[in-house]
Design an enzyme around this catalytic site. Structure first.
Site, PDB file in Angstrom:
ATOM      1  CB  ILE A  10      -3.032 -12.519 -14.347  1.00 58.35           C
ATOM      2  CG1 ILE A  10      -2.010 -11.375 -14.438  1.00 58.35           C
ATOM      3  CG2 ILE A  10      -4.424 -12.019 -13.954  1.00 58.35           C
ATOM      4  CD1 ILE A  10      -1.604 -10.754 -13.113  1.00 58.35           C
TER       5      ILE A  10
ATOM      6  CD  GLU B 166      -4.383 -14.129  -2.785  1.00 60.72           C
ATOM      7  OE1 GLU B 166      -4.017 -14.707  -3.847  1.00 60.72           O
ATOM      8  OE2 GLU B 166      -5.558 -13.772  -2.576  1.00 60.72           O
TER       9      GLU B 166
HETATM   10  N1  COS Z   1      -3.256  -1.922   4.275  1.00 61.21           N
HETATM   11  C1  COS Z   1      -3.318  -0.605   3.961  1.00 61.21           C
HETATM   12  N2  COS Z   1      -2.232   0.112   3.607  1.00 61.21           N
HETATM   13  C2  COS Z   1      -1.054  -0.532   3.581  1.00 61.21           C
HETATM   14  C3  COS Z   1      -0.924  -1.892   3.885  1.00 61.21           C
HETATM   15  C4  COS Z   1      -2.084  -2.586   4.264  1.00 61.21           C
HETATM   16  N3  COS Z   1      -2.042  -3.874   4.586  1.00 61.21           N
HETATM   17  N4  COS Z   1       0.360  -2.257   3.752  1.00 61.21           N
HETATM   18  C5  COS Z   1       1.017  -1.157   3.377  1.00 61.21           C
HETATM   19  N5  COS Z   1       0.161  -0.113   3.271  1.00 61.21           N
HETATM   20  C6  COS Z   1       0.476   1.263   2.955  1.00 61.21           C
HETATM   21  C7  COS Z   1       1.430   1.801   4.004  1.00 61.21           C
HETATM   22  O1  COS Z   1       0.716   2.317   5.110  1.00 61.21           O
HETATM   23  C8  COS Z   1       2.178   2.870   3.267  1.00 61.21           C
HETATM   24  O2  COS Z   1       1.403   4.039   3.215  1.00 61.21           O
HETATM   25  P1  COS Z   1       2.020   5.456   3.741  1.00 61.21           P
HETATM   26  O3  COS Z   1       3.133   5.770   2.784  1.00 61.21           O
HETATM   27  O4  COS Z   1       0.883   6.400   3.653  1.00 61.21           O
HETATM   28  O5  COS Z   1       2.541   5.219   5.125  1.00 61.21           O
HETATM   29  C9  COS Z   1       2.247   2.317   1.847  1.00 61.21           C
HETATM   30  O6  COS Z   1       1.197   1.346   1.739  1.00 61.21           O
HETATM   31  C10 COS Z   1       3.561   1.647   1.562  1.00 61.21           C
HETATM   32  O7  COS Z   1       3.743   0.637   2.544  1.00 61.21           O
HETATM   33  P2  COS Z   1       5.130  -0.074   2.783  1.00 61.21           P
HETATM   34  O8  COS Z   1       6.189   0.966   2.943  1.00 61.21           O
HETATM   35  O9  COS Z   1       4.948  -1.064   3.861  1.00 61.21           O
HETATM   36  O10 COS Z   1       5.352  -0.799   1.381  1.00 61.21           O
HETATM   37  P3  COS Z   1       6.497  -1.750   0.899  1.00 61.21           P
HETATM   38  O11 COS Z   1       6.870  -1.359  -0.477  1.00 61.21           O
HETATM   39  O12 COS Z   1       7.565  -1.848   1.943  1.00 61.21           O
HETATM   40  O13 COS Z   1       5.752  -3.184   0.738  1.00 61.21           O
HETATM   41  C11 COS Z   1       4.990  -5.345   1.388  1.00 61.21           C
HETATM   42  C12 COS Z   1       5.194  -3.873   1.766  1.00 61.21           C
HETATM   43  C13 COS Z   1       6.296  -6.059   1.176  1.00 61.21           C
HETATM   44  C14 COS Z   1       4.270  -5.911   2.586  1.00 61.21           C
HETATM   45  C15 COS Z   1       4.116  -5.425   0.102  1.00 61.21           C
HETATM   46  O14 COS Z   1       4.839  -4.994  -1.024  1.00 61.21           O
HETATM   47  C16 COS Z   1       3.604  -6.814  -0.163  1.00 61.21           C
HETATM   48  O15 COS Z   1       2.658  -7.249   0.473  1.00 61.21           O
HETATM   49  N6  COS Z   1       4.207  -7.496  -1.144  1.00 61.21           N
HETATM   50  C17 COS Z   1       3.702  -8.780  -1.592  1.00 61.21           C
HETATM   51  C18 COS Z   1       2.755  -8.567  -2.701  1.00 61.21           C
HETATM   52  C19 COS Z   1       1.910  -9.767  -2.894  1.00 61.21           C
HETATM   53  O16 COS Z   1       1.338 -10.298  -1.969  1.00 61.21           O
HETATM   54  N7  COS Z   1       1.827 -10.183  -4.136  1.00 61.21           N
HETATM   55  C20 COS Z   1       1.070 -11.359  -4.439  1.00 61.21           C
HETATM   56  C21 COS Z   1       0.530 -11.229  -5.783  1.00 61.21           C
HETATM   57  S1  COS Z   1      -1.069 -10.708  -5.800  1.00 61.21           S
HETATM   58  S2  COS Z   1      -1.968 -12.414  -5.934  1.00 61.21           S
END
Ligand code: COS
Length: 406
Positions: free
Chosen positions: A172, A379
């Site tokens: 964090i 991110e």
């Molecule tokens: N905006 C809005 N909704 C979103 C979205 C977005 N960009 N991306 C995913 N969702 C929604 C999907 O539409 C889905 O909803 P429904 O079930 O209603 O269809 C739900 O969230 C789950 O989406 P998905 O199946 O794509 O989720 P995954 O578990 O496969 O994860 C990734 C997708 C890998 C892209 C996501 O986990 C990710 O971005 N991981 C990285 C996290 C990150 O950046 N961490 C950094 C630390 S924070 S500084």
């Protein structure tokens, strides 16, 4: 005698018009650059060396509204749009990446409120951040839930008019220094990604404790700590948006803030190029400045080209962030991934152009190279960005659309 080239002389003239930065953004750039060069650049090496959070830099930025630029005027902020926010972060990162995390993390922490929070929640917290009295961090990742954010296990259980949080958040940014946190937790374990909710947690809420600072390669002036919740009780009104909407809110937030990390990466790369231009114009070997050698010039040219391309993509992504349209996820991921890969390559080249001196702490480029690395990781790793981009490319192909994304 040959005159050395100063960083300010290699800055681009942004001009204005289609595909060029409009004049008002150039004015923002000038103001931030002046402040950054006068007040932040002289502190950058020390911030890196001590690893202490630079509250003096925070206060300098806060006096100009650059510490949390995206908070709207309605809540006492300067109401900068996504492009101005990118320019601000870029210019701070050009001299000190750790300091650029002040506006970047405040943006990350507060965006969930701006995207989904009740007006009362925004009105309670955002003015404190806008005034510079508090910072706001974002707590999504956990020890076993990094790229797979949906695998989080931190729980929030309803207890009358309270939510009770238990679990651990990790990585964090600015933890311990921020007063407020957007925390994501599972509220319905049977509902998958639709069972995650977002909450505002305050640093002194009972049951919340912070781990020691991570000992990091770079961005050492921005503390990264674990947050442990043990029966942490918060009032029910601290939920951000509706129960179950937390995961999509986390993803929507990251779509926007990946643009800010792209901007940070562009700034780090520009700082390294400026330093390399200055050094290679001064450093003489074989009877002439090394910048006179074509091999060195070609490296400078490659660095400059890559930065221009990364900046252009970042500003386009910022425009999508401002419009909040459906293409943001793709452009935010593309800009973050491309710009951070550019920052890593450019800073590595800069160290090379400095020769042995580049490998020492007497010059800023080794710090910039260490700082650049994190932009490929946080991110969302660049592997995850490619997952997001690849999905969108295939989705578009499946839906019959071709050609460039708008
Ligand atoms: N905006 C809005 N909704 C979103 C979205 C977005 N960009 N991306 C995913 N969702 C929604 C999907 O539409 C889905 O909803 P429904 O079930 O209603 O269809 C739900 O969230 C789950 O989406 P998905 O199946 O794509 O989720 P995954 O578990 O496969 O994860 C990734 C997708 C890998 C892209 C996501 O986990 C990710 O971005 N991981 C990285 C996290 C990150 O950046 N961490 C950094 C630390 S924070 S500084």
């Amino acid at each position: 005698m040959r005159r050395s080239i100063e960083p300010s002389e290699v800055a681009m003239d942004p001009g204005s018009g289609p595909f060029l930065l409009p004049a008002e953004y150039a004015a923002v750039r000038d103001a931030v650059r002046r402040l950054a060069e006068e007040r932040i650049a002289p502190r950058a090496a020390e911030i890196d060396r001590t690893g202490e959070f630079p509250w003096d830099v925070h206060d300098v930025l806060a006096r100009s509204g650059f510490h949390a630029p995206r908070i709207p005027e309605q809540y006492g902020g300067s109401g900068a749009d996504a492009l101005a926010t990118a320019v601000i972060i870029e210019e701070i990162a050009r001299v000190c990446a750790a300091s650029s995390l002040i506006p970047a993390v405040n943006t990350l922490g507060t965006l969930p409120l701006l995207l989904a929070g009740a007006h009362e929640l925004c009105a309670r917290y955002l003015p404190l951040v806008a005034k510079g009295d508090a910072m706001f961090s974002y707590a999504l990742s956990e020890p076993e839930a990094g790229s797979d954010a949906a695998a989080m296990t931190t729980r929030a259980v309803r207890d009358g008019e309270w939510w009770v949080l238990d679990g651990v958040k990790r990585w964090i940014s600015n933890a311990g220094e921020s007063r407020f946190y957007t925390v994501f937790a599972v509220t319905d374990p049977d509902a998958g990604t639709h069972g995650i909710s977002a909450f505002v947690v305050e640093a002194d809420d009972p049951g919340l404790s912070f781990g020691p600072k991570e000992r990091k390669l770079g961005i050492r002036g921005s503390p990264t700590r674990e947050m442990s919740f043990a029966g942490c009780r918060i009032p029910e009104w601290r939920i951000i948006g509706a129960p179950g909407d937390g995961f999509s809110l986390a993803m929507r937030t990251l779509d926007h803030t990946r643009v800010t990390i792209a901007a940070q990466a562009v700034g780090i790369a520009q700082g390294a190029l400026d330093a390399a231009v200055g050094y290679t114009s001064r450093r003489e070997q074989f009877g002439q400045p090394v910048a006179e050698f074509q091999g060195v010039r070609f490296t400078l040219a490659d660095m400059a080209m890559r930065i221009e391309a990364a900046r252009a993509l970042t500003y386009v992504a910022a425009a999508h962030s401002e419009r909040g349209n459906g293409d943001l996820g793709y452009f935010g991921a593309a800009a973050k991934c491309f710009a951070s890969d550019v920052a890593m390559a450019v800073t590595t080249d800069a160290v090379q152009l400095f020769g042995g001196y580049g490998y020492t702490q007497d010059y800023p480029v080794e710090r910039m190279m260490r700082d650049a690395k994190i932009t490929q990781i946080y991110e969302g790793t660049n592997q995850i960005q490619r997952v997001v981009i690849g999905r969108e490319v295939l989705r578009r192909a499946a839906s019959g659309s071709s050609g460039p994304v708008r």
